[in-house]
Design a protein around this motif. Structure first.
Motif, mmCIF file in Angstrom:
data_model
loop_
_atom_site.group_PDB
_atom_site.id
_atom_site.type_symbol
_atom_site.label_atom_id
_atom_site.label_comp_id
_atom_site.label_asym_id
_atom_site.label_seq_id
_atom_site.Cartn_x
_atom_site.Cartn_y
_atom_site.Cartn_z
ATOM 1 N N ALA A 93 0.825 -1.208 0.000
ATOM 2 C CA ALA A 93 0.000 0.000 0.000
ATOM 3 C C ALA A 93 0.859 1.257 0.000
ATOM 4 O O ALA A 93 0.618 2.203 -0.761
ATOM 5 C CB ALA A 93 -0.927 -0.012 1.210
ATOM 6 N N ILE A 94 1.892 1.258 0.833
ATOM 7 C CA ILE A 94 2.787 2.428 0.894
ATOM 8 C C ILE A 94 3.509 2.605 -0.433
ATOM 9 O O ILE A 94 3.660 3.725 -0.937
ATOM 10 C CB ILE A 94 3.793 2.274 2.062
ATOM 11 N N GLY A 95 3.941 1.488 -1.036
ATOM 12 C CA GLY A 95 4.592 1.560 -2.350
ATOM 13 C C GLY A 95 3.676 2.097 -3.425
ATOM 14 O O GLY A 95 4.137 2.642 -4.433
ATOM 15 N N SER A 96 2.359 1.959 -3.218
ATOM 16 C CA SER A 96 1.387 2.489 -4.180
ATOM 17 C C SER A 96 0.987 3.926 -3.845
ATOM 18 O O SER A 96 -0.001 4.442 -4.359
ATOM 19 C CB SER A 96 0.137 1.604 -4.200
ATOM 20 N N LYS A 97 1.703 4.549 -2.951
ATOM 21 C CA LYS A 97 1.565 5.973 -2.628
ATOM 22 C C LYS A 97 0.253 6.297 -1.922
ATOM 23 O O LYS A 97 -0.464 7.212 -2.309
ATOM 24 C CB LYS A 97 1.715 6.837 -3.889
ATOM 25 N N ILE A 98 -0.069 5.528 -0.875
ATOM 26 C CA ILE A 98 -1.218 5.912 -0.070
ATOM 27 C C ILE A 98 -0.870 7.165 0.735
ATOM 28 O O ILE A 98 0.293 7.445 1.023
ATOM 29 C CB ILE A 98 -1.651 4.783 0.889
ATOM 30 N N ALA A 99 -1.923 7.901 1.108
ATOM 31 C CA ALA A 99 -1.718 9.117 1.892
ATOM 32 C C ALA A 99 -1.659 8.816 3.386
ATOM 33 O O ALA A 99 -1.024 9.549 4.144
ATOM 34 C CB ALA A 99 -2.839 10.110 1.603
ATOM 35 N N ASP A 100 -2.335 7.728 3.808
ATOM 36 C CA ASP A 100 -2.370 7.380 5.221
ATOM 37 C C ASP A 100 -2.808 5.920 5.352
ATOM 38 O O ASP A 100 -3.244 5.306 4.372
ATOM 39 C CB ASP A 100 -3.345 8.300 5.971
ATOM 40 N N TYR A 101 -2.699 5.381 6.563
ATOM 41 C CA TYR A 101 -2.978 3.964 6.795
ATOM 42 C C TYR A 101 -3.661 3.841 8.162
ATOM 43 O O TYR A 101 -3.099 4.240 9.174
ATOM 44 C CB TYR A 101 -1.661 3.184 6.794
ATOM 45 N N LEU A 102 -4.910 3.314 8.196
ATOM 46 C CA LEU A 102 -5.645 3.159 9.441
ATOM 47 C C LEU A 102 -6.002 1.685 9.660
ATOM 48 O O LEU A 102 -6.341 0.983 8.711
ATOM 49 C CB LEU A 102 -6.924 3.999 9.430
ATOM 50 N N ILE A 103 -5.933 1.239 10.910
ATOM 51 C CA ILE A 103 -6.252 -0.148 11.266
ATOM 52 C C ILE A 103 -7.642 -0.182 11.907
ATOM 53 O O ILE A 103 -7.949 0.602 12.811
ATOM 54 C CB ILE A 103 -5.214 -0.721 12.264
ATOM 55 N N LYS A 104 -8.499 -1.109 11.430
ATOM 56 C CA LYS A 104 -9.825 -1.285 12.027
ATOM 57 C C LYS A 104 -9.701 -1.888 13.431
ATOM 58 O O LYS A 104 -8.780 -2.682 13.676
ATOM 59 C CB LYS A 104 -10.673 -2.213 11.148
ATOM 60 N N PRO A 105 -10.612 -1.555 14.339
ATOM 61 C CA PRO A 105 -11.705 -0.609 14.133
ATOM 62 C C PRO A 105 -11.222 0.835 14.278
ATOM 63 O O PRO A 105 -10.440 1.129 15.189
ATOM 64 C CB PRO A 105 -12.687 -0.975 15.243
ATOM 65 N N VAL A 106 -11.659 1.697 13.387
ATOM 66 C CA VAL A 106 -11.260 3.103 13.461
ATOM 67 C C VAL A 106 -12.279 3.874 14.278
ATOM 68 O O VAL A 106 -13.456 3.513 14.317
ATOM 69 C CB VAL A 106 -11.127 3.721 12.051
ATOM 70 N N ASN A 107 -11.821 4.917 14.929
ATOM 71 C CA ASN A 107 -12.765 5.778 15.657
ATOM 72 C C ASN A 107 -12.847 7.135 14.965
ATOM 73 O O ASN A 107 -11.970 7.487 14.158
ATOM 74 C CB ASN A 107 -12.367 5.903 17.138
ATOM 75 N N PRO A 108 -13.887 7.906 15.233
ATOM 76 C CA PRO A 108 -14.103 9.175 14.520
ATOM 77 C C PRO A 108 -12.918 10.142 14.599
ATOM 78 O O PRO A 108 -12.601 10.836 13.636
ATOM 79 C CB PRO A 108 -15.341 9.757 15.212
ATOM 80 N N ASN A 109 -12.251 10.178 15.745
ATOM 81 C CA ASN A 109 -11.124 11.109 15.887
ATOM 82 C C ASN A 109 -9.940 10.729 14.987
ATOM 83 O O ASN A 109 -9.225 11.594 14.492
ATOM 84 C CB ASN A 109 -10.666 11.173 17.345
ATOM 85 N N GLN A 110 -9.731 9.406 14.793
ATOM 86 C CA GLN A 110 -8.683 8.975 13.855
ATOM 87 C C GLN A 110 -8.988 9.464 12.445
ATOM 88 O O GLN A 110 -8.102 9.918 11.730
ATOM 89 C CB GLN A 110 -8.590 7.446 13.851
ATOM 90 N N ILE A 111 -10.243 9.340 12.050
ATOM 91 C CA ILE A 111 -10.660 9.768 10.712
ATOM 92 C C ILE A 111 -10.470 11.275 10.561
ATOM 93 O O ILE A 111 -9.937 11.758 9.570
ATOM 94 C CB ILE A 111 -12.137 9.380 10.467
ATOM 95 N N LEU A 112 -10.892 12.012 11.583
ATOM 96 C CA LEU A 112 -10.772 13.473 11.535
ATOM 97 C C LEU A 112 -9.310 13.897 11.467
ATOM 98 O O LEU A 112 -8.942 14.806 10.697
ATOM 99 C CB LEU A 112 -11.439 14.067 12.780
ATOM 100 N N LEU A 113 -8.470 13.219 12.239
ATOM 101 C CA LEU A 113 -7.034 13.532 12.217
ATOM 102 C C LEU A 113 -6.437 13.269 10.840
ATOM 103 O O LEU A 113 -5.637 14.058 10.326
ATOM 104 C CB LEU A 113 -6.306 12.702 13.278
#
Length: 518
Positions: A93-113
């Motif tokens: 994913a990083i090699g494909s130039k993602i902007a960020d990486y989140l692990i489930k379960p995500v919480n609203p503050n992670q998304i906002l950040l």
């Protein structure tokens, strides 16, 4: 204000309704998709600011969907969301130039950040940088009023450069203008410091003198040659401290910095004086006395830096350094490529020395060519042009090969350069030297407040063209202009990069040691 548009792709999108409602309340516009194919079709028909993408979906996987998105909109930021923490998935994913990486379960503050980090990053950085510089401005002003040693000047100059390059990232020209005025104030104070102290640095009893050009090899290079590791010494002519900072991230891909130090260029801060001093280990007056056939004065015919290899040989002998070494001067693209192609043959040598002339040629080209004047109109663009050159240069190829062969890398220069803006009149006879930042000759007439005048050159270990010759060195961003054809001369040379005088940019220069990364 236009809402931020988010595309959220997840085969279990119904489970994410609380998150989507949270974002809607925060005034984000969220579109949802349940498959990779649906997401690709949606992106073809609508414009989005960011994508949240589930990695583990049936059919077209998240990684495959990411690849398709990048082929259609390469600059669209994609945040990958996954249940898995397996390393190979992250690397892909990083090699494909993602902007960020989140692990489930995500919480609203992670998304906002993540949204803030990717979409509001520039504004947040700008506000933070501006605020921090405003605080630093007061400290810099206080430091400037108290600085009184060569090391304190190095520290202050590095602080100014740090903020200059931080403010490069902003669109706020007012902050840049404030810093520019602070640099000018610093150069005026530095000029006073040099005129007061420079001559004393040649007194053998001086206990507070910096390392100068002629002492560099003995005090800083020789200690690095004590181990068995082959060493590559690169002297990039005319490389300022800020230009080293600009290219350093590229070098850091292959080497790790072990040590960084600064030393002072001798006066004149010009190639024929400073670089000859580095390789000979002598001041110009001593070079003239000991090697009269190798030293040429300003008004003598012929190349002034033609004997650096001989000077280096003689210095190594004087220092009792019986090491295998070679010297290479690169002044053209073909010479650089040839050395890069054949560099492996030097791996058994103790010391390989390269003098690379591109930056010096760039500063001269800016004077002569309109297109270069436009490309390098200020310090920021000058740094950018240097970085562009370095990324595509044979010098980088040589450095990469040196890393693979296990070389230690020493990177330094002979002097810096300054963008000159203020003319000051000087008058001399037809034998007066032609450099814009210093003059040597007899019966020189000048504005005393704009120059450092040395009536007896031997006081600062410089040779005299004749019995009554003197030297004058320009202050700050001044350049020395003759009264005849004055207006044309001033217009032609104003806002060009010159060297030879007294400024932080010309005299305080870097010395860095790097070790190869495994």
């Amino acid at each position: 204000m236009t809402k931020i548009k988010i595309l959220w792709v997840d085969d279990e999108i119904d489970l994410l309704k609380p998150h989507i409602m949270f974002l809607s309340k925060k005034d984000y516009d969220v579109t949802t998709c349940q498959s990779g194919m649906e997401a690709i079709e949606t992106i073809e028909n609508e414009r989005f600011d960011i994508v949240f993408l589930d990695e583990n979906m049936p059919g077209l996987s998240g990684i495959d969907t990411l690849a398709e998105i990048k082929t259609k909109q390469n600059n669209l930021p994609v945040v990958m969301i996954t249940k898995s923490e397996e390393e190979y998935i992250m690397e892909e994913a990083i090699g494909s130039k993602i902007a960020d990486y989140l692990i489930k379960p995500v919480n609203p503050n992670q998304i906002l950040l993540s949204l803030k980090k990717n979409l509001d990053h520039s504004r947040l950085v700008s506000e933070r940088t501006t605020s921090h510089y405003q605080q630093a401005f007061r400290k810099l002003s206080m430091d400037l009023s108290q600085v009184n040693s060569h090391q304190e000047w190095v520290d202050l100059y590095k602080q100014l450069l740090y903020w200059e390059m931080e403010l490069d990232q902003l669109d706020d020209s007012s902050m840049t203008e404030i810093l520019e005025s602070q640099k000018q104030e610093a150069n005026s104070a530095f000029f006073k410091f040099i005129t007061k102290n420079y001559h004393s640095w040649f007194d053998h009893k001086a206990d507070d003198a910096p390392t100068l050009s002629h002492q560099l090899f003995k005090t800083k290079v020789v200690p690095e040659l004590k181990d068995e590791q082959p060493t590559l010494l690169v002297v990039v002519d005319n490389l300022r401290y800020d230009q080293l900072r600009a290219i350093e991230p590229i070098i850091n891909n292959h080497f790790k910095k072990e040590q960084e130090d600064a030393f002072y260029s001798i006066l004149p801060s010009a190639t024929q004086y400073a670089r000859n001093a580095i390789f000979s280990g002598l001041m110009p007056l001593d070079m003239q006395k000991l090697y009269p056939k190798l030293w040429l004065n300003d008004t003598d015919e012929g190349g002034k830096n033609m004997h650096e290899a001989e000077f280096l040989d003689n210095q190594l002998k004087r220092l009792g350094m019986h090491i295998s070494h070679s010297y290479h001067k690169i002044t053209s693209l073909d010479q650089g490529r040839t050395l890069a192609d054949n560099f492996a043959q030097y791996k058994s040598q103790d010391l390989t020395v390269i003098v690379y002339n591109f930056v010096d040629m760039l500063s001269h080209a800016k004077t002569e060519m309109q297109v270069i004047k436009e490309l390098a109109s200020n310090d920021k663009s000058y740094r950018s042009l240097t970085t562009s050159w370095f990324k595509n240069s044979p010098l980088l190829d040589i450095i990469i090969k040196a890393q693979r062969l296990g070389f230690k890398l020493i990177l330094t220069t002979d002097h810096g350069t300054i963008n000159v803006k203020n003319p000051t009149k000087v008058i001399g006879d037809k034998n007066t030297s032609t450099n814009l930042r210093y003059k040597t000759g007899k019966s020189l007439t000048y504005n005393e407040k704009d120059v450092y005048a040395v009536k007896n050159p031997s006081d600062i270990r410089l040779p005299s063209i004749n019995m009554s010759s003197s030297f004058v060195f320009a202050k700050g961003d001044y350049f020395l202009a003759y009264p005849n054809n004055y207006n044309y001369y001033v217009k032609y040379y104003k806002n060009t990069f010159q060297h030879g005088g007294i400024s932080l940019e010309e005299m305080i220069i870097p010395f860095a040691v790097f070790l190869p990364k495994n």
